[in-house]
Scaffold this active site. Structure first.
Site, short mmCIF file in Angstrom:
data_model
loop_
_atom_site.label_atom_id
_atom_site.label_comp_id
_atom_site.label_asym_id
_atom_site.label_seq_id
_atom_site.Cartn_x
_atom_site.Cartn_y
_atom_site.Cartn_z
N ARG A 182 0.71 -1.09 -0.13
CA ARG A 182 -0.04 0.14 0.02
C ARG A 182 0.94 1.15 -0.09
NH1 ARG A 182 -2.79 -3.49 4.05
NH2 ARG A 182 -4.84 -4.41 3.07
N ASP A 227 -12.19 -9.31 0.66
CA ASP A 227 -13.49 -8.77 1.34
C ASP A 227 -14.62 -8.65 0.49
OD1 ASP A 227 -11.89 -8.39 3.45
OD2 ASP A 227 -11.44 -6.11 2.89
O1 F6P Z 1 -9.02 -5.74 2.58
C1 F6P Z 1 -8.25 -6.98 2.87
C2 F6P Z 1 -8.24 -7.32 4.36
O2 F6P Z 1 -7.55 -8.50 4.71
C3 F6P Z 1 -9.16 -7.10 5.34
O3 F6P Z 1 -10.20 -8.12 5.77
C4 F6P Z 1 -8.57 -6.84 6.53
O4 F6P Z 1 -8.92 -5.65 7.34
C5 F6P Z 1 -7.16 -6.11 6.21
O5 F6P Z 1 -6.98 -6.56 4.92
C6 F6P Z 1 -6.25 -6.31 6.91
O6 F6P Z 1 -4.73 -5.64 6.35
P1 F6P Z 1 -3.25 -5.87 6.84
O7 F6P Z 1 -2.94 -7.09 6.25
O8 F6P Z 1 -2.63 -4.61 6.05
O9 F6P Z 1 -3.25 -5.98 8.36
#
Ligand code: F6P
Length: 327
Positions: A76, A132
């Site tokens: 990201r 999601d």
């Molecule tokens: O968007 C996908 C997701 O797995 C969500 O379900 C979750 O809240 C988020 O990403 C977690 O993000 P990270 O892997 O950055 O903690």
């Protein structure tokens, strides 16, 4: 008239999702069928800024179809949110003669593509890749089916031990803003109750249900909680229930990032293959600024604007059905 496309860049961005590799493979093989060159941009928009680009051909995407994660890695990027970051990204695309891009990811990925396209004349097509399932313009997103299967498998196992001890488990699944994983998992695992981010679930109502279940001697042993529920995650909800009701011994399990990994299901491989294939065709047809999806088994095109601004939420009918079937 739009410029002839000879070189395509492909990248994955945001949270990884099972089936992203299958989409990359479909893009590369379709492009190569049309004698186009493909470049893989590593780590999403960040790699575009940093010039982390590799050539891809039919054989470089061999043996990835069945693998989870993404061979191109993902990230990201905060820098891409700045004008300066996007300028650097543009310079990378120009340096590699990349005429068009295919972006695989979720809402953040499509937002980046939309903003970039408004500033630079390089066509982008988006493929919905996120566990999601929260992207408008497609029935399902790449990775959702696998994530649900992983969570259902975990719930089935938890039920065995829950049954054996007559315990009540609060199981947290992913979904900060989206209840699709929780709803589908809860339905498919026969959960007694499902807490979604979209619903303001009432803890007192749950406690009433639990009391009734003990009176009926009906074992109520699984509650599925989406991580983004308005009452808090599974630990918090278990704590609130325990404060007011002690009829069950309770346990909490957070399934977590297991849901993001693993070999993609057949449904995700198929979805990713169809969308990857169609994304190259869309670019060759002169389309741009669109997110692809499948609705009622047909390819659907949605503007980035609509894909990121219009809501996609689990249907009330399905929520109601889950409640009735759990009684
Ligand atoms: O968007 C996908 C997701 O797995 C969500 O379900 C979750 O809240 C988020 O990403 C977690 O993000 P990270 O892997 O950055 O903690």
């Amino acid at each position: 008239m739009s410029k002839t496309i000879k070189r395509i860049g492909v990248f994955t961005s945001g949270g990884d999702a099972p089936g992203m590799n299958a989409a990359i493979r479909a893009v590369v093989r379709t492009a190569s069928f049309h004698d186009l060159h493909v470049y893989g941009i590593k780590c999403g928009y960040q790699g575009m800024i940093e010039g982390d680009v590799i050539p891809l051909n039919r054989s470089s995407v061999g043996q990835i179809f069945q693998r989870g994660g993404t061979m191109l890695k993902t990230a990201r990027s905060e820098e891409f949110k700045t004008k300066d970051g996007r300028k650097k990204a543009y310079e990378t695309l120009i340096a590699h003669d990349i005429d068009a891009c295919i972006a695989i990811g979720g809402n953040g990925t499509f937002t980046g593509a939309k903003v970039f396209q408004e500033e630079y004349d390089i066509p982008f097509i988006g493929l919905p890749g996120t566990i999601d399932n929260d992207i408008y313009g497609t029935d399902f997103t790449i990775g959702f089916d696998t994530a649900v299967n992983t969570a259902v498998d975990a719930l089935d196992k938890i039920r065995d031990t829950a049954d054996s001890h007559d315990r009540l488990f609060f199981v947290e699944v992913m979904g900060r803003h989206s209840g699709y994983i929780a709803l589908y998992t809860g339905l498919c695992a026969g959960a007694g109750s499902i807490f979604l981010p979209e619903e303001d679930n009432d803890i007192d109502h749950l406690i009433d249900q639990l009391k009734k279940s003990t009176r009926r001697k009906k074992l109520f042993n699984l509650i599925v909680v989406a991580e983004g529920n308005q009452n808090g995650g599974a630990h918090e909800i278990a704590r609130k229930v325990n404060e007011k009701f002690s009829g069950y011994e309770t346990k909490v399990t957070v399934i977590g990032h297991q849901q993001r990994g693993g070999s993609p299901s057949a449904a995700d491989r198929l979805l990713a293959s169809r969308l990857g294939y169609e994304s190259v065709n869309a670019l060759l047809d002169g389309k741009k600024g669109l997110a692809l999806g499948i609705i009622n088994d047909k390819v659907a095109y949605t503007t980035f604007e609509d894909a990121i601004t219009k809501d996609k939420k689990p249907g009330k009918d399905m929520i109601r059905m889950a409640e009735i079937l759990a009684l």
